[in-house]
Motif scaffolding. Structure first.
Motif, PDB file in Angstrom:
ATOM      1  N   ASN A 100       0.727  -1.340   0.309  1.00 52.38           N
ATOM      2  CA  ASN A 100      -0.318  -0.492  -0.126  1.00 52.38           C
ATOM      3  C   ASN A 100       0.979   1.310  -0.009  1.00 52.38           C
ATOM      4  N   GLU A 103       2.240   7.372  -0.652  1.00 48.44           N
ATOM      5  CA  GLU A 103       1.743   8.129  -1.264  1.00 48.44           C
ATOM      6  C   GLU A 103       0.152   8.375  -1.716  1.00 48.44           C
ATOM      7  N   GLU A 104      -0.512   7.480  -1.596  1.00 52.02           N
ATOM      8  CA  GLU A 104      -1.848   6.992  -1.720  1.00 52.02           C
ATOM      9  C   GLU A 104      -2.761   7.619  -0.634  1.00 52.02           C
ATOM     10  N   LYS A 107      -5.964   9.841  -0.785  1.00 52.62           N
ATOM     11  CA  LYS A 107      -6.825   9.440  -1.162  1.00 52.62           C
ATOM     12  C   LYS A 107      -7.864   9.631  -0.506  1.00 52.62           C
ATOM     13  N   SER A 121     -10.682   0.538   0.243  1.00 52.50           N
ATOM     14  CA  SER A 121      -9.414   0.760  -0.934  1.00 52.50           C
ATOM     15  C   SER A 121     -10.253  -0.105  -1.088  1.00 52.50           C
ATOM     16  N   ARG A 123      -8.340  -2.380  -4.943  1.00 55.21           N
ATOM     17  CA  ARG A 123      -6.577  -2.697  -5.345  1.00 55.21           C
ATOM     18  C   ARG A 123      -6.832  -2.745  -7.119  1.00 55.21           C
ATOM     19  N   ASP A 124      -5.426  -1.374  -7.999  1.00 59.72           N
ATOM     20  CA  ASP A 124      -6.247  -1.600  -9.188  1.00 59.72           C
ATOM     21  C   ASP A 124      -5.409  -2.698  -9.707  1.00 59.72           C
ATOM     22  N   VAL A 195      -6.913   2.090  -5.279  1.00 57.38           N
ATOM     23  CA  VAL A 195      -5.248   2.637  -4.528  1.00 57.38           C
ATOM     24  C   VAL A 195      -4.756   2.290  -5.297  1.00 57.38           C
ATOM     25  N   ILE A 196      -3.734   2.053  -5.433  1.00 58.04           N
ATOM     26  CA  ILE A 196      -2.412   1.316  -6.420  1.00 58.04           C
ATOM     27  C   ILE A 196      -1.664  -0.058  -5.008  1.00 58.04           C
TER      28      ILE A 196
END
Ligand code: UDP
Ligand code: MG
Length: 309
Positions: A100, A103-104, A107, A121, A123-124, A195-196
């Motif tokens: 995780n 930097e996210e 958001k 969240s 995961r993309d 989120v990425i």
């Protein structure tokens, strides 16, 4: 003193990730211009995690607090221990392995500012093994069907909770639980953001197959008794069907005489029913075990020491 933000990170043998994690966390949190603290729970690590965390807390004075567990009590207990010490108005959970990205976090906070009290969240592009991703998707589907907890991706731990939810989780005193689901249940106004997801930066997953199965049992049996009810319904159905079978065999015996060839069919049916019973006993055991755990007044975790500068 209350802060605007607490970041909670469970740590179990993550020495290879801690320096980078701390650096990236502090950088992204400083950029938010909020008052914050980072709480690490060292969940009985056997490597240098604790030393590295303590060094980080000396380097970033006043920003890092550490809870050192006496043993390994599991990721979710590590998070609850940190929840009970968190002072932030908003509490964010995050894994230590950089899956995780810190930097996210912003958001989630943007969503919290919009008035949501629980921001989950999904995961993309999930960066886990094919097996993990696939099985987890299946459990996700079962959970979606048999509980009233609705989230796109239960396994993603990058989540933000309002103080009120955190307080309720701590007060709830549950033994084995699954925090994202529990928080969702306690939330008034939950939402989710994308989120990425990164690959684990270093080290290996701390969950083996056995732990994953147990965790998912916790998830299902904590939040639904549907498996028990389905089992009972299935039991009713099979007893009705086997009742008919007995009547049929009885009539057949009277009219045609005793049969011997059907032996193995009977065996097969019997073995099937026996296995159904075994599964059922196990299932009942799961719920009883959960009851026993939650009735016991043993501590859920034990803290050896806490460090704060
Ligand atoms: N973790 C923990 N105690 C455990 C297992 C894991 O505190 O008994 C922490 C681990 O250090 C990491 C997070 O929980 O920060 C998630 O673990 P991991 O990345 O191994 O799980 P996965 O991503 O494979 O689901
Ligand atoms: Mg991970």
């Amino acid at each position: 003193m209350t802060l605007q933000l607490s970041i909670v990170v469970p740590v179990y043998n993550e020495e290879a990730n801690i320096p980078q994690l701390v650096r990236r966390l502090v950088t992204s949190l400083d950029a938010l211009k909020k008052t914050y603290e980072i709480i690490f729970t060292n969940d009985g690590s056997k490597d240098k995690s604790l030393e590295l965390l303590r060094a980080a807390s000396t380097e970033h004075k006043g920003k890092i607090r550490i809870i050192d567990f006496k043993g390994n009590f599991g990721q979710h207990m590590a998070i609850i221990a940190a929840f009970s010490k968190a002072r932030g108005e908003i509490v964010v959970t995050l894994d230590a392995d950089l899956q995780n990205p810190p930097e996210e976090i912003h958001k989630l906070l943007t969503k919290m500012d919009e008035g949501y009290d629980c921001v989950g969240s999904y995961r993309d592009k999930r960066q886990d093994t094919f097996f993990r991703t696939y099985v987890s998707r299946a459990v996700n589907w079962v959970r979606e069907k048999i509980t009233d907890i609705h989230m796109r991706d239960q396994g993603c731990m990058l989540r933000a909770y309002h103080r009120t939810i955190v307080d309720k989780i701590v007060a709830g005193n549950e033994h084995s639980t699954f925090i994202p689901a529990l928080a969702y249940k306690l939330a008034q106004n939950p939402t989710e953001v994308e989120v990425i997801h990164a690959e684990r930066a270093a080290g290996e997953s701390k969950y083996n197959l056995y732990m994953l199965i147990r965790l998912n049992f916790d998830l299902i049996t904590s939040f639904s008794i549907a498996p028990l009810q389905l089992f009972t319904m299935f039991g009713m159905l099979t007893s009705a069907l086997s009742g008919f079978l007995v009547i049929y065999l009885l009539i057949r015996r009277i009219i045609i005489g005793p049969e011997a060839e059907g032996m193995f069919t009977l065996f097969a049916i019997e073995i099937f029913l026996i296995s159904v019973i075994i599964v059922g006993i196990g299932l009942v055991g799961e719920y009883l075990g959960r009851l026993a755990l939650n009735m016991s007044h043993r501590p859920r975790y034990e803290i050896r020491d806490t460090y704060e500068d």
